[in-house]
Motif scaffolding. Structure first.
Motif, mmCIF file in Angstrom:
data_model
loop_
_atom_site.group_PDB
_atom_site.id
_atom_site.type_symbol
_atom_site.label_atom_id
_atom_site.label_comp_id
_atom_site.label_asym_id
_atom_site.label_seq_id
_atom_site.Cartn_x
_atom_site.Cartn_y
_atom_site.Cartn_z
ATOM 1 N N ASP A 155 0.821 -1.200 0.000
ATOM 2 C CA ASP A 155 0.000 0.000 0.000
ATOM 3 C C ASP A 155 0.868 1.268 0.000
ATOM 4 N N MET A 156 2.024 1.162 0.656
ATOM 5 C CA MET A 156 2.929 2.309 0.723
ATOM 6 C C MET A 156 3.846 2.389 -0.500
ATOM 7 N N GLY A 157 3.679 1.444 -1.430
ATOM 8 C CA GLY A 157 4.424 1.505 -2.690
ATOM 9 C C GLY A 157 5.712 0.710 -2.722
ATOM 10 N N TYR A 158 5.961 -0.118 -1.701
ATOM 11 C CA TYR A 158 7.182 -0.927 -1.689
ATOM 12 C C TYR A 158 6.909 -2.294 -2.314
ATOM 13 N N SER A 159 7.975 -2.871 -2.870
ATOM 14 C CA SER A 159 7.860 -4.198 -3.450
ATOM 15 C C SER A 159 8.025 -5.248 -2.350
ATOM 16 N N CYS A 160 7.071 -6.162 -2.266
ATOM 17 C CA CYS A 160 7.092 -7.182 -1.218
ATOM 18 C C CYS A 160 7.189 -8.576 -1.817
ATOM 19 N N MET A 161 7.928 -9.449 -1.141
ATOM 20 C CA MET A 161 8.076 -10.841 -1.562
ATOM 21 C C MET A 161 7.871 -11.737 -0.357
ATOM 22 N N PRO A 162 6.860 -12.627 -0.307
ATOM 23 C CA PRO A 162 5.830 -12.785 -1.308
ATOM 24 C C PRO A 162 4.950 -11.535 -1.405
ATOM 25 N N ALA A 163 4.411 -11.310 -2.618
ATOM 26 C CA ALA A 163 3.438 -10.245 -2.788
ATOM 27 C C ALA A 163 2.181 -10.625 -2.010
ATOM 28 N N LEU A 164 1.362 -9.642 -1.739
ATOM 29 C CA LEU A 164 0.158 -9.901 -0.955
ATOM 30 C C LEU A 164 -0.672 -11.040 -1.556
ATOM 31 N N SER A 165 -0.730 -11.087 -2.878
ATOM 32 C CA SER A 165 -1.604 -12.075 -3.532
ATOM 33 C C SER A 165 -0.930 -13.434 -3.734
ATOM 34 N N ASP A 166 0.377 -13.535 -3.435
ATOM 35 C CA ASP A 166 1.105 -14.800 -3.662
ATOM 36 C C ASP A 166 0.701 -15.878 -2.658
ATOM 37 N N PRO A 167 0.833 -17.167 -3.066
ATOM 38 C CA PRO A 167 0.690 -18.250 -2.084
ATOM 39 C C PRO A 167 1.870 -18.221 -1.117
ATOM 40 N N ARG A 168 1.679 -18.774 0.068
ATOM 41 C CA ARG A 168 2.727 -18.733 1.103
ATOM 42 C C ARG A 168 3.095 -20.126 1.588
ATOM 43 N N SER A 169 4.393 -20.279 1.888
ATOM 44 C CA SER A 169 4.834 -21.561 2.433
ATOM 45 C C SER A 169 5.963 -21.375 3.441
ATOM 46 N N ASP A 170 6.162 -20.131 3.876
ATOM 47 C CA ASP A 170 7.065 -19.851 4.991
ATOM 48 C C ASP A 170 6.559 -18.585 5.683
ATOM 49 N N ILE A 171 7.269 -18.144 6.732
ATOM 50 C CA ILE A 171 6.755 -17.012 7.509
ATOM 51 C C ILE A 171 7.477 -15.708 7.195
ATOM 52 N N ILE A 172 8.304 -15.717 6.135
ATOM 53 C CA ILE A 172 9.134 -14.544 5.837
ATOM 54 C C ILE A 172 8.394 -13.523 4.976
ATOM 55 N N GLU A 173 8.603 -12.247 5.274
ATOM 56 C CA GLU A 173 8.163 -11.192 4.361
ATOM 57 C C GLU A 173 9.394 -10.350 4.019
ATOM 58 N N ALA A 174 9.777 -10.360 2.751
ATOM 59 C CA ALA A 174 10.933 -9.575 2.299
ATOM 60 C C ALA A 174 10.419 -8.289 1.666
ATOM 61 N N ILE A 175 10.849 -7.162 2.224
ATOM 62 C CA ILE A 175 10.379 -5.868 1.731
ATOM 63 C C ILE A 175 11.581 -5.099 1.185
ATOM 64 N N THR A 176 11.512 -4.700 -0.064
ATOM 65 C CA THR A 176 12.613 -3.939 -0.650
ATOM 66 C C THR A 176 12.438 -2.476 -0.283
ATOM 67 N N LEU A 177 13.295 -1.998 0.641
ATOM 68 C CA LEU A 177 13.154 -0.628 1.123
ATOM 69 C C LEU A 177 13.987 0.356 0.305
ATOM 70 N N GLY A 178 15.057 -0.130 -0.299
ATOM 71 C CA GLY A 178 15.811 0.705 -1.239
ATOM 72 C C GLY A 178 17.008 1.460 -0.695
ATOM 73 N N THR A 179 17.020 1.746 0.619
ATOM 74 C CA THR A 179 18.204 2.422 1.187
ATOM 75 C C THR A 179 18.593 1.756 2.513
ATOM 76 N N GLY A 180 19.882 1.865 2.821
ATOM 77 C CA GLY A 180 20.379 1.316 4.069
ATOM 78 C C GLY A 180 19.776 2.018 5.276
ATOM 79 N N GLU A 181 19.543 3.309 5.122
ATOM 80 C CA GLU A 181 18.958 4.090 6.215
ATOM 81 C C GLU A 181 17.569 3.545 6.582
ATOM 82 N N LYS A 182 16.794 3.229 5.561
ATOM 83 C CA LYS A 182 15.450 2.693 5.830
ATOM 84 C C LYS A 182 15.510 1.313 6.480
ATOM 85 N N VAL A 183 16.454 0.493 6.035
ATOM 86 C CA VAL A 183 16.596 -0.835 6.640
ATOM 87 C C VAL A 183 16.933 -0.695 8.121
ATOM 88 N N GLU A 184 17.833 0.230 8.440
ATOM 89 C CA GLU A 184 18.191 0.441 9.843
ATOM 90 C C GLU A 184 17.013 0.962 10.662
#
Ligand SMILES: *Cc1c(COP(=O)(O)O)cnc(C)c1O
Length: 423
Positions: free
Chosen positions: A310-339
């Motif tokens: 909703d905030m415009g970030y790329s997520c893996m799995p995407a919201l609509s994807d099937p799931r088979s683990d508990i991980i959500e990978a969000i591409t934040l784009g900068t090291g500052e945001k990751v921190e």
């Protein structure tokens, strides 16, 4: 009117609260289907405990060699039945997921034999076990075994290329269910089953082994249900329910589990020894909670996906994807945001919320990693946690949360923190 507790205790602003509310409204149906998975897995676990006659006396701690440690024997029988395996090893002395996986690899792949990774290079720490990264001694390659790998194709198992790649008839074929530190989603049990069918047909004598870390109880079936010979994982992830204090499991074909145990102890001793050091109750209580807790974590991962897409970030799995683990990978784009993200997650921790996570050179990883982790079990990632390697494209990996309310707090705090960055 009842004050919103997130506002009352954490002064979360209305904008963030609104975002989460909006996301939760979208997730109603997804949450409902997760409840069905939870129900079936909970019954599976409960029934296995009853069928094996679990009793209070199984929780007494044995001493010495551990002959007749009924708690250890029942724990292994219960895991065996839950995972529909022929046999299982569940040991507190397996120090981590990596140790469980390495035990299988070293027990089954000998001099001159081949380990074949069918889902691209395996998890970072296993690359050191194999000897393709780092300079450790005692690796698989140093012992004279061979390693081959088939890269993924657009994040999928390359089924078309598998037959050719299997022409060498490897001793062990490794499939990794969960994402790891990559940017592909977990393979579902159906997808693993498809690949397993191809492997079985092309190379029937190969042993098929699944790294099941983070996958347990996210679906109603596990890799053994679709033909894998063996699987392994960590007890401070899903199957420990946030309660097991340490350990790992290996489950599958009886003859293979026996080889693993002979490697872990010694031939001739096998499964009959090994103290549980009083961990039986916590290990089984953790397993009892695991189906429930895994779904709490999955609901949390879905919440992050809904909010961050909703905030415009790329997520893996995407919201609509099937799931088979508990991980959500969000591409934040900068090291500052990751921190910032990790700092906010740490503030939602039950233990050590005042710690400020900093990027550090973790053993087994090439880039500095920043980690938010603050649970009752040190380093457990079934509890609220997040981590991100300090490298392009600056992905943060969120996972865990044994109670959904806490994941929601973590999500709210990250949204507030990233919002502040934008003003
Ligand atoms: C966590 C994990 C491992 C290793 O487990 P540790 O307990 O961290 O050693 C291996 N494979 C995958 C896919 C994992 O997620």
């Amino acid at each position: 009117m009842i004050n919103n507790p997130y506002k009352k205790y954490y002064s979360i602003g209305d904008a963030a609260l609104k975002r989460i509310k909006h996301a939760e409204a979208k997730l109603k149906d997804r949450f409902a289907s997760l409840e069905a998975i939870r129900m079936e897995n909970q019954m599976k676990v409960l029934k296995a405990m009853q069928d094996n006659g679990l009793s209070q006396s199984d929780f007494y701690a044995a001493t010495g060699y551990g002959y007749g440690d009924t708690g250890r024997e029942k724990t292994e029988a219960i895991f065996r039945d839950v995972f529909r395996a022929e046999d299982a090893l569940v040991r507190a002395g397996i120090t981590s997921g990596t140790h469980a996986l390495a035990t299988v690899i070293f027990a089954l792949v000998g001099h001159g034999q081949t380990l074949f990774a069918a889902t691209g290079h395996p998890y970072d720490t296993l690359q050191e076990v194999i000897g393709i990264k780092g300079e450790e001694v005692g690796t698989l390659l140093e012992r004279g075994a061979k390693y081959e790998m088939l890269p993924l194709e657009h994040g999928k198992i390359n089924l078309a290329a598998l037959p050719e790649a299997l022409k060498t008839h490897p001793r062990l074929v490794l499939l990794q269910r969960s994402t790891g530190y990559t940017n592909r989603r977990a393979f579902t049990i159906d997808e693993l089953g498809e690949a397993i069918a191809v492997i079985r047909k092309e190379s029937p004598e190969s042993i098929i082994f699944v790294d099941n870390c983070y996958g347990e109880f996210t679906e109603t079936r596990e890799p053994l249900d679709v033909g894998a010979d063996l699987m392994a994982g960590s007890l401070i992830k899903n199957p420990g329910g946030g309660i097991a204090i340490s350990g790992g499991y290996i489950a599958g074909r009886k003859d293979l589990v026996e080889r693993c145990m002979n490697h872990l102890t010694a031939p001739g001793i096998g499964k009959d020894t090994g103290l549980s050091f009083g961990t039986t109750r916590l290990t089984l209580q953790g397993l009892f909670f695991a189906p429930h807790v895994t779904i709490e974590a999955l609901k949390g991962a879905l919440l992050f996906a809904a909010v961050y897409e909703d905030m415009g970030y790329s997520c893996m799995p995407a919201l609509s994807d099937p799931r088979s683990d508990i991980i959500e990978a969000i591409t934040l784009g900068t090291g500052e945001k990751v921190e910032k993200f990790c700092h906010a997650v740490q503030q939602a921790a039950s233990v050590g919320a005042d710690v400020l996570p900093m990027p550090w050179d973790m053993p087994g990883y090439t880039d500095p990693v920043v980690m938010a982790s603050g649970g009752f079990i040190d380093g457990s990632s079934i509890e609220v946690s997040a981590d991100g390697p300090m490298r392009e494209p600056y992905i943060v990996y969120y996972q865990g949360g044994v109670v959904y309310e806490q994941v929601k707090l973590a999500c709210l705090l990250t949204v507030e923190s990233l919002n502040q960055l934008n003003v």
